[in-house]
Write an enzyme that holds these catalytic residues in place. Structure first.
Site, short mmCIF file in Angstrom:
data_model
loop_
_atom_site.label_atom_id
_atom_site.label_comp_id
_atom_site.label_asym_id
_atom_site.label_seq_id
_atom_site.Cartn_x
_atom_site.Cartn_y
_atom_site.Cartn_z
N PRO A 139 0.78 -1.22 0.00
CA PRO A 139 0.00 0.00 0.00
C PRO A 139 0.82 1.28 0.00
O PRO A 139 1.85 1.38 0.67
CB PRO A 139 -0.83 -0.09 1.28
CG PRO A 139 -0.18 -1.13 2.11
CD PRO A 139 0.47 -2.07 1.16
N ASN A 140 0.32 2.23 -0.77
CA ASN A 140 0.86 3.60 -0.88
C ASN A 140 2.17 3.70 -1.66
O ASN A 140 2.67 4.79 -1.88
CB ASN A 140 1.03 4.25 0.52
CG ASN A 140 -0.29 4.32 1.26
OD1 ASN A 140 -1.25 4.88 0.72
ND2 ASN A 140 -0.36 3.74 2.44
N ARG A 192 4.69 10.99 -2.24
CA ARG A 192 4.56 10.59 -0.85
C ARG A 192 5.84 10.85 -0.06
O ARG A 192 6.87 10.24 -0.36
CB ARG A 192 4.27 9.08 -0.87
CG ARG A 192 4.20 8.47 0.46
CD ARG A 192 4.15 6.97 0.35
NE ARG A 192 4.01 6.44 1.69
CZ ARG A 192 4.30 5.20 2.04
NH1 ARG A 192 4.75 4.35 1.15
NH2 ARG A 192 4.16 4.82 3.28
N TYR A 204 11.07 8.85 1.10
CA TYR A 204 11.03 7.85 0.01
C TYR A 204 11.61 8.34 -1.32
O TYR A 204 11.66 7.58 -2.29
CB TYR A 204 9.58 7.38 -0.19
CG TYR A 204 9.00 6.75 1.05
CD1 TYR A 204 9.48 5.54 1.54
CD2 TYR A 204 7.97 7.37 1.77
CE1 TYR A 204 8.97 4.97 2.70
CE2 TYR A 204 7.44 6.82 2.93
CZ TYR A 204 7.95 5.61 3.39
OH TYR A 204 7.44 5.05 4.54
N ASN A 245 8.00 -5.66 -0.99
CA ASN A 245 7.98 -4.55 -0.05
C ASN A 245 6.53 -4.47 0.42
O ASN A 245 5.68 -3.90 -0.27
CB ASN A 245 8.41 -3.24 -0.71
CG ASN A 245 8.42 -2.08 0.30
OD1 ASN A 245 7.89 -2.21 1.40
ND2 ASN A 245 9.03 -0.98 -0.10
N ALA A 262 3.15 -0.82 4.71
CA ALA A 262 2.59 -0.81 6.07
C ALA A 262 2.19 -2.21 6.55
O ALA A 262 2.23 -2.50 7.75
CB ALA A 262 1.39 0.12 6.12
N GLU A 296 12.81 -9.49 1.34
CA GLU A 296 12.03 -8.35 1.82
C GLU A 296 12.83 -7.06 1.57
O GLU A 296 14.03 -7.03 1.87
CB GLU A 296 11.78 -8.54 3.31
CG GLU A 296 11.05 -7.40 3.99
CD GLU A 296 10.93 -7.61 5.51
OE1 GLU A 296 11.49 -8.60 6.04
OE2 GLU A 296 10.30 -6.75 6.15
N HIS A 316 12.80 -2.68 1.93
CA HIS A 316 12.22 -1.40 2.36
C HIS A 316 13.08 -0.28 1.84
O HIS A 316 14.31 -0.35 1.95
CB HIS A 316 12.12 -1.32 3.89
CG HIS A 316 11.27 -2.40 4.45
ND1 HIS A 316 9.91 -2.38 4.33
CD2 HIS A 316 11.60 -3.57 5.05
CE1 HIS A 316 9.42 -3.49 4.87
NE2 HIS A 316 10.43 -4.23 5.30
N ARG A 351 13.36 4.14 12.43
CA ARG A 351 12.11 4.92 12.44
C ARG A 351 11.28 4.59 13.68
O ARG A 351 11.82 4.12 14.67
CB ARG A 351 11.36 4.69 11.12
CG ARG A 351 12.18 5.22 9.92
CD ARG A 351 11.45 5.06 8.60
NE ARG A 351 10.24 5.86 8.55
CZ ARG A 351 9.29 5.75 7.63
NH1 ARG A 351 9.43 4.85 6.65
NH2 ARG A 351 8.23 6.53 7.65
#
Ligand code: DQA
Length: 144
Positions: free
Chosen positions: A9-10, A17, A22, A73, A76, A97, A99, A106
């Site tokens: 998502p996103n 964004r 990012y 990825n 969320a 995975e 990111h 974070r």
């Protein structure tokens, strides 16, 4: 060799964004780069993005017997989704995975990753380059 590259998502909002986190490049650019990086490695790739957990679960299930590796990825859903973890375990397809940001530096709520319980490796904090690293590392892992 065929990889499925899943973005959660996103991530379709990349470029707009939170560019300070990012970057200012778009999801379309990310897809083009991933296609180029896979081609350089002689890998066929399919790119997929969804904002919906169940749709991602369906996509992982459909990949059974069709792809050699998954790069994901989960965005969320990284921090919440047992369903995505269970889908990866069900199909037992080797998975990396990724990111874009350095999640380990974070917020506290980003410090758990359900997918990391299954992934061969987690790459974080390398921006879009992290996908290149994941493509190369997954190919190497599958060949070893
Ligand atoms: C992300 C990190 C997640 O915590 C966040 O929810 C995202 C993107 C990353 O690529 O850095 O959407 O997965």
């Amino acid at each position: 060799m065929k990889f499925l590259i899943i973005n959660g998502p996103n991530l379709n909002m990349l470029g707009l964004r939170e560019p300070g986190i990012y970057g200012d490049r778009s999801y379309t650019t990310l897809c083009q780069l991933c296609e180029d990086w896979c081609a350089e490695e002689g890998i066929e790739c399919e790119l997929f993005q969804s904002n919906h957990e169940g749709v991602i679960v369906d996509k992982i299930q459909e990949a059974y017997g069709k792809v050699d590796g998954i790069i994901i990825n989960p965005a969320a859903y990284t921090h919440t989704s047992v369903a995505i973890l269970d889908a990866l375990k069900a199909v037992a397809i080797p998975t990396m995975e990724v990111h874009i940001s350095k999640v380990s530096e974070r917020e506290a709520f980003r410090q758990i990753s359900f997918v990391s319980y299954y992934a061969v490796k987690t790459i974080q904090g390398m921006g879009f380059e992290g996908y290149r690293e994941a493509i190369r590392a997954l190919k190497k892992w599958l060949q070893s």
